[in-house]
Design an enzyme around this catalytic site. Sequence first.
Site, mmCIF file in Angstrom:
data_model
loop_
_atom_site.group_PDB
_atom_site.id
_atom_site.type_symbol
_atom_site.label_atom_id
_atom_site.label_comp_id
_atom_site.label_asym_id
_atom_site.label_seq_id
_atom_site.Cartn_x
_atom_site.Cartn_y
_atom_site.Cartn_z
ATOM 1 C CG HIS A 44 -55.100 93.452 -21.488
ATOM 2 N ND1 HIS A 44 -53.799 93.897 -21.348
ATOM 3 C CD2 HIS A 44 -55.710 93.754 -20.335
ATOM 4 C CE1 HIS A 44 -53.655 94.473 -20.162
ATOM 5 N NE2 HIS A 44 -54.803 94.390 -19.517
ATOM 6 C CG ASP A 46 -56.715 92.952 -16.243
ATOM 7 O OD1 ASP A 46 -55.496 92.929 -15.987
ATOM 8 O OD2 ASP A 46 -57.258 93.882 -16.854
ATOM 9 C CD GLU A 149 -52.890 96.951 -17.963
ATOM 10 O OE1 GLU A 149 -53.394 96.040 -17.300
ATOM 11 O OE2 GLU A 149 -53.541 97.684 -18.717
ATOM 12 C CG HIS A 176 -52.384 100.954 -15.518
ATOM 13 N ND1 HIS A 176 -53.225 101.386 -14.528
ATOM 14 C CD2 HIS A 176 -53.126 100.155 -16.313
ATOM 15 C CE1 HIS A 176 -54.436 100.860 -14.722
ATOM 16 N NE2 HIS A 176 -54.401 100.110 -15.791
ATOM 17 C CG HIS A 217 -53.119 101.803 -20.036
ATOM 18 N ND1 HIS A 217 -54.113 102.383 -19.297
ATOM 19 C CD2 HIS A 217 -53.401 100.476 -20.071
ATOM 20 C CE1 HIS A 217 -54.956 101.441 -18.883
ATOM 21 N NE2 HIS A 217 -54.554 100.284 -19.357
ATOM 22 C CG HIS A 238 -55.915 96.616 -23.004
ATOM 23 N ND1 HIS A 238 -54.552 96.734 -22.899
ATOM 24 C CD2 HIS A 238 -56.411 97.120 -21.833
ATOM 25 C CE1 HIS A 238 -54.240 97.273 -21.734
ATOM 26 N NE2 HIS A 238 -55.350 97.530 -21.071
ATOM 27 C CG ASP A 345 -59.339 95.269 -20.215
ATOM 28 O OD1 ASP A 345 -58.663 94.562 -19.429
ATOM 29 O OD2 ASP A 345 -59.498 96.497 -20.028
HETATM 30 ZN ZN LIG Z 1 -55.430 98.282 -19.047
#
Ligand SMILES: [Zn+2]
Length: 417
Positions: A44, A46, A149, A176, A217, A238, A345
């Site tokens: 993961h 972003d 995600e 999420h 999540h 993650h 992450d």
């Molecule tokens: Zn996340």
Amino acid sequence: MRAIRFLLILLAALLLPVAAGAQEDKALAHARDLLRSTPLIDGHNDLAWEIRAQTQAPMSVAAYDLRKTTSGMTDISRLRDGRVGAQFWSVYIPGEIKDSGFARVQLEQIDIARQFIARYPEALTLATTADEIEAAFKRGRVASLIGLEGGHAIENSLGALRAYYDLGARYMTLTHNVTLDWADAAQDTAAHHGLTPFGREVVREMNRLGMLVDLSHVSPAVMGHALDVSEAPVIFSHSSARALTDHKRNVPDSILQRLPKNGGVVMVTFVPSFVSTPMMEWEHLADSVGDGIRAAVTDSAEARAQMRAWREAHPRPRVTVSDVADHIEHVRKVAGVDHVGIGSDFDGIEQGPEGLEDVSDFPALFAELIRRGWSDADLRKLAGQNILRVMRQTEATARRLRAEREPSTKTIQELDR
Ligand SMILES: [Zn+2]
């Protein structure tokens, strides 16, 4: 005699730190070496949202030059220093948007990810299968995968889910932070107490496509239902261990215990508040203090000044690479060494733990585990072999299911009445 003993003690005191430092370098060199011959696959990152959210040039892949040192946690030179072999680039979309379709934002994020993957062919290459990851790694490219995600992106449509697969998406985090029409989020209200019948159909269709079912999540009830339904191994792209840090985003032991039978992998995350209880408590307190200040103070500059003063009086607790290693070892202890991976992450967090501050720091984590006595065979599993196995099993399950059944035409109206 006494003088000689004194001298010896003095010498030892001087040399011990040198020896420790040498050992440190040895472990780090060993980690770097190991990751040269086995792909490190991170679950993961972003970066796509980081590019979207740039204030100077929002959404501009051209302006966010990965050949230079970026303002974020990711660029090409640091990916190389970090020995990253493959990256699931997360295409996250917030669940709180109410004024526009989620699918539009999701398509824009896929566009950003595909643009930056294509823009740096000397460094990155799109990958959609385990074989493609290994081929890219052999050519010295970071195999680049796309992970959705937030299941709200499909807008309750299995056709949209299939279209995302065709655009390259190889996992989907079922939720999420917002509960959907068909699944509960870990950090929102439990509207369904797990997956609805349509939610189960989403999982079945992901199995048929060969898209990894990502349970980061979601609520523990959704985790349990997905494990009941899924014919392929699940992943957590993650998340860390709830037994060590009781954060809702982490995985309870009762779920970790089910992974050997399912074959799935928890890709342990570096999010400081997920791997450290003092940090989690500090963050909760900081959030509520912030809410209180904003409610009481209308002037935003004054509110920021008060928050700054609070933070100065209440420094963040220290979180280090050792906290992350503890979570990895807990997952290994409860689920087994075949069921643990890495899901940093980076670029989705404000700051990483000390020693794990950006994508260049992965070898430090492996060095820590080497010092804790991990074997090379186990480190290879953690780095990437476990997730490669999960991908191969998922691909095989998809081949079987595609031969057995047609694309699902079920609707939420039909199943969740
Ligand atoms: Zn996340």
